[in-house]
Scaffold this motif. Structure first.
Motif, PDB file in Angstrom:
ATOM      1  N   UNK A  80       0.799  -1.226   0.000  1.00 51.15           N
ATOM      2  CA  UNK A  80       0.000   0.000   0.000  1.00 51.15           C
ATOM      3  C   UNK A  80       0.834   1.280   0.000  1.00 51.15           C
ATOM      4  N   UNK A  81       0.379   2.244  -0.768  1.00 48.71           N
ATOM      5  CA  UNK A  81       0.997   3.565  -0.805  1.00 48.71           C
ATOM      6  C   UNK A  81       0.967   4.210   0.578  1.00 48.71           C
ATOM      7  N   UNK A  82      -0.078   3.912   1.364  1.00 49.49           N
ATOM      8  CA  UNK A  82      -0.251   4.533   2.682  1.00 49.49           C
ATOM      9  C   UNK A  82       0.391   3.721   3.806  1.00 49.49           C
ATOM     10  N   UNK A  83       1.179   2.720   3.466  1.00 44.82           N
ATOM     11  CA  UNK A  83       1.913   1.982   4.483  1.00 44.82           C
ATOM     12  C   UNK A  83       1.175   0.748   4.975  1.00 44.82           C
ATOM     13  N   UNK A  84       1.532   0.303   6.173  1.00 40.88           N
ATOM     14  CA  UNK A  84       0.972  -0.926   6.719  1.00 40.88           C
ATOM     15  C   UNK A  84       0.006  -0.621   7.854  1.00 40.88           C
ATOM     16  N   UNK A  85      -1.042  -1.419   7.936  1.00 39.31           N
ATOM     17  CA  UNK A  85      -2.052  -1.248   8.971  1.00 39.31           C
ATOM     18  C   UNK A  85      -3.261  -2.082   8.631  1.00 39.31           C
ATOM     19  N   UNK A  86      -4.077  -2.343   9.622  1.00 42.62           N
ATOM     20  CA  UNK A  86      -5.174  -3.293   9.463  1.00 42.62           C
ATOM     21  C   UNK A  86      -6.560  -2.659   9.495  1.00 42.62           C
ATOM     22  N   UNK A  87      -6.664  -1.381   9.823  1.00 47.39           N
ATOM     23  CA  UNK A  87      -7.967  -0.771  10.019  1.00 47.39           C
ATOM     24  C   UNK A  87      -8.758  -0.642   8.721  1.00 47.39           C
ATOM     25  N   UNK A  90      -8.432   2.264   5.931  1.00 45.46           N
ATOM     26  CA  UNK A  90      -7.092   2.862   6.017  1.00 45.46           C
ATOM     27  C   UNK A  90      -6.359   2.855   4.687  1.00 45.46           C
ATOM     28  N   UNK A  91      -6.767   1.965   3.777  1.00 39.96           N
ATOM     29  CA  UNK A  91      -6.049   1.748   2.514  1.00 39.96           C
ATOM     30  C   UNK A  91      -4.603   1.342   2.768  1.00 39.96           C
ATOM     31  N   UNK A  92      -4.378   0.611   3.863  1.00 37.88           N
ATOM     32  CA  UNK A  92      -3.048   0.109   4.203  1.00 37.88           C
ATOM     33  C   UNK A  92      -3.011  -1.413   4.067  1.00 37.88           C
ATOM     34  N   UNK A  93      -1.808  -1.936   3.942  1.00 39.97           N
ATOM     35  CA  UNK A  93      -1.619  -3.390   3.849  1.00 39.97           C
ATOM     36  C   UNK A  93      -1.498  -3.978   5.247  1.00 39.97           C
TER      37      UNK A  93
END
Length: 213
Positions: A80-87, A90-93
């Motif tokens: 993801x362009x927006x980094x890592x995360x689970x929420x 969030x558009x995160x990986x």
């Protein structure tokens, strides 16, 4: 070290791949690291085989197929362009241990565009320059739909990878591979995702890790 889960979740983190040591020791160090990960997976997730798993390194933007403790395949990816995360939203990986819940797209032509996991009948124009942007966030060629296995971290509630539709999939923005670019999924070259699709089955474990800065 992988990034740690939020305070309410207590899964034991899988270690991220370590930076490459001097060449003489590289194979030994890599094998030891992969063996440790396989042992940890077997202990924590006994319902699934740890003999074959995928290891996504969001820091290096690579994915490795590990079989019997050895790397048998490696591909460049985009997380993801927006980094890592689970929420959710969030558009995160998401980090942590997942399984391949569904494989979608067997037999579809290279570059086939999927909408809501259905073959649209359209073929994408594959963009190969890093400055080229697709008009859509196209999911192409094959889909490996991921299901988190760590409650409170990547499974359940607002952090559920499956409900967030986190996939490994082909992309029409191949020129951006090797750097973060997705909206949460793990993107691959179309020929690469075809190869991977044929090499792994449903319930294959997928570890997504990132090094702390």
């Amino acid at each position: 070290m992988v990034m740690m889960p939020p305070p309410q979740a207590q899964p034991r983190p899988i270690p991220a791949p370590q930076p490459s040591p001097p060449m003489a020791a590289a194979n030994h160090e890599q094998g030891a690291n992969m063996g440790f990960i396989a042992h940890d997976l077997a202990k924590r997730f006994p319902a699934y085989s740890a003999d074959r798993f995928l290891l996504v390194d969001a820091s290096a933007q690579t994915m490795q197929l590990v079989e019997n403790g050895r790397v048998s395949g490696e591909w460049v990816v985009s997380t993801a362009l927006k980094g890592v995360g689970s929420r959710k939203g969030s558009e995160q990986t998401p980090l942590g241990v997942h399984r391949i819940a569904q494989k979608i797209g067997a037999g579809a032509a290279l570059g086939t565009i999927f909408k809501a996991r259905q073959n649209s009948g359209r073929i994408a124009n594959i963009l190969t320059r890093p400055d080229q942007d697709s008009s859509e966030d196209n999911v192409t060629t094959r889909i490996l739909w991921l299901d988190g296995l760590e409650p409170g971290f990547n499974k359940g509630g607002s952090v559920d990878s499956y409900e967030r539709y986190i996939y490994i999939h082909g992309t029409d923005e191949e020129g951006k591979l090797g750097r973060p670019a997705s909206h949460g999924c793990i993107r691959m070259r179309n020929r690469d995702v075809m190869e991977l699709f044929d090499r792994v089955g449903e319930d294959t474990l997928v570890v997504i890790a990132a090094r702390k800065p």
